[in-house]
Design a protein around this motif. Sequence first.
Motif, PDB file in Angstrom:
ATOM      1  N   LEU A 222       0.748  -1.012   0.028  1.00  0.00           N
ATOM      2  CA  LEU A 222      -0.143   0.037   0.173  1.00  0.00           C
ATOM      3  C   LEU A 222       0.744   1.207   0.209  1.00  0.00           C
ATOM      4  O   LEU A 222       0.332   2.334   0.296  1.00  0.00           O
ATOM      5  CB  LEU A 222      -1.066  -0.061   1.217  1.00  0.00           C
ATOM      6  N   SER A 242       1.244   6.753   0.437  1.00  0.00           N
ATOM      7  CA  SER A 242       0.315   5.715   0.721  1.00  0.00           C
ATOM      8  C   SER A 242      -0.713   5.800  -0.398  1.00  0.00           C
ATOM      9  O   SER A 242      -1.103   6.798  -0.808  1.00  0.00           O
ATOM     10  CB  SER A 242      -0.592   6.375   1.914  1.00  0.00           C
ATOM     11  N   LYS A 244      -3.576   4.409  -0.711  1.00  0.00           N
ATOM     12  CA  LYS A 244      -4.930   4.503  -0.692  1.00  0.00           C
ATOM     13  C   LYS A 244      -5.267   5.017   0.974  1.00  0.00           C
ATOM     14  O   LYS A 244      -4.150   4.988   1.732  1.00  0.00           O
ATOM     15  CB  LYS A 244      -5.841   3.331  -0.946  1.00  0.00           C
ATOM     16  N   GLU A 245      -6.422   5.344   1.259  1.00  0.00           N
ATOM     17  CA  GLU A 245      -6.728   5.765   2.794  1.00  0.00           C
ATOM     18  C   GLU A 245      -6.772   4.339   3.391  1.00  0.00           C
ATOM     19  O   GLU A 245      -7.450   3.400   3.094  1.00  0.00           O
ATOM     20  CB  GLU A 245      -8.010   6.565   2.655  1.00  0.00           C
ATOM     21  N   HIS A 246      -5.916   4.382   4.619  1.00  0.00           N
ATOM     22  CA  HIS A 246      -6.132   3.161   5.346  1.00  0.00           C
ATOM     23  C   HIS A 246      -5.400   3.389   6.759  1.00  0.00           C
ATOM     24  O   HIS A 246      -4.853   4.534   7.040  1.00  0.00           O
ATOM     25  CB  HIS A 246      -5.271   1.913   4.770  1.00  0.00           C
ATOM     26  N   CYS A 247      -5.500   2.460   7.798  1.00  0.00           N
ATOM     27  CA  CYS A 247      -4.777   2.679   9.063  1.00  0.00           C
ATOM     28  C   CYS A 247      -4.093   1.781   9.233  1.00  0.00           C
ATOM     29  O   CYS A 247      -4.046   0.632   8.767  1.00  0.00           O
ATOM     30  CB  CYS A 247      -6.031   2.474  10.199  1.00  0.00           C
ATOM     31  N   ARG A 256      -3.428   6.852  10.938  1.00  0.00           N
ATOM     32  CA  ARG A 256      -4.264   7.046   9.840  1.00  0.00           C
ATOM     33  C   ARG A 256      -3.505   7.561   8.647  1.00  0.00           C
ATOM     34  O   ARG A 256      -2.610   8.528   8.926  1.00  0.00           O
ATOM     35  CB  ARG A 256      -5.423   7.867  10.150  1.00  0.00           C
ATOM     36  N   GLU A 259      -5.074   8.899   1.092  1.00  0.00           N
ATOM     37  CA  GLU A 259      -4.583   8.675   0.170  1.00  0.00           C
ATOM     38  C   GLU A 259      -3.708   9.855  -0.508  1.00  0.00           C
ATOM     39  O   GLU A 259      -3.980  10.807  -0.332  1.00  0.00           O
ATOM     40  CB  GLU A 259      -5.664   8.204  -1.081  1.00  0.00           C
TER      41      GLU A 259
END
Length: 305
Positions: A222, A242, A244-247, A256, A259
């Motif tokens: 990611l 990053s 994509k948006e992710h934790c 957190r 993206e």
Amino acid sequence: MFLRDVLEGLGKQQKTLPCKYLYDEIGSRLFERICELDDYYLTRTEAAIFSDNMVDMARQIGPGAAIVEPGAGNCEKVQPLLEQLDSPRGYYPIDISPEILLAARARIIAQLPDLEVQASVGDFTRPEVWRELDDLAAGKTVLFFPGSTIGNFDPCQAGELLQFFATRLRSGDAILIGTDLVKDSVVLERAYCDSEHVTAAFNKNILARINGELDADFDLSLFAHRAFYHPLRQRVEMHLVSLKEHCVRIAGRQVRFAEGETIHTENSHKYSVTGFNRLLDEAGFAPIRHWSDLQQRYAIHYAQV
Ligand code: AVI
């Protein structure tokens, strides 16, 4: 401390990780591979400048000098200089890694049996490590600091480090130091975004290291490696983007990522000869001369206290 530095860096507006954490065992091996890449011109250009000018450099240093090498690692770069110098008083490598340093010491003693070699284990930015070297007073001392390592400090920290070095030396002592020079951004970006993707693996390895050592769950797929030249700051910046948006969970805490958000992992500052001379001068060194390659990609500076 690793965990504290990681959480502090990833808690900032611009997420960062200290570049020293790029160098665990895997990272150090990847860096050795980077040094052999066609795209990464720094190592071979520096080596060529040394081999083309070694006689001149040894003459400039003069007879009976002691060579001190902070962050010596495997002590490979210094060997031709030690062989060329007129009756060197001794060689004093300093490094944080005892295994690598002691193996290198044994190798140098085997090849140069008449040379005194005294290795100091520790962080060369700490004054206590230098205390062991206090009795080098009887003659000239030259600090050997190749590899453009100074470029990984921001100019302010680089100035402080040079000042720290200058205060460890006496009048007439000197430094022989390598710097990468400002140049075309295409050449610079290719060096840090190589076609074999070794630098990408080196950069991403910091996340694997955090997973392995700090109970974290970074998904390396990611994140993408990004390196670009910032002309105003005169530095190549290395980031992990990053995708994509992710934790991510690190030691029980959630971090957190939006993206496109990046973790800034390294700066590699580039200097003009004039700019670096100014830094040397402000730190208490008088720049005496420098050696460069035909394309003016890299410089080795000699400056005296
Ligand atoms: C160790 N240092 C001088 C290297 C540099 O060029 O700044 C580290 C590096 N990072 C990516 N490639 C090489």
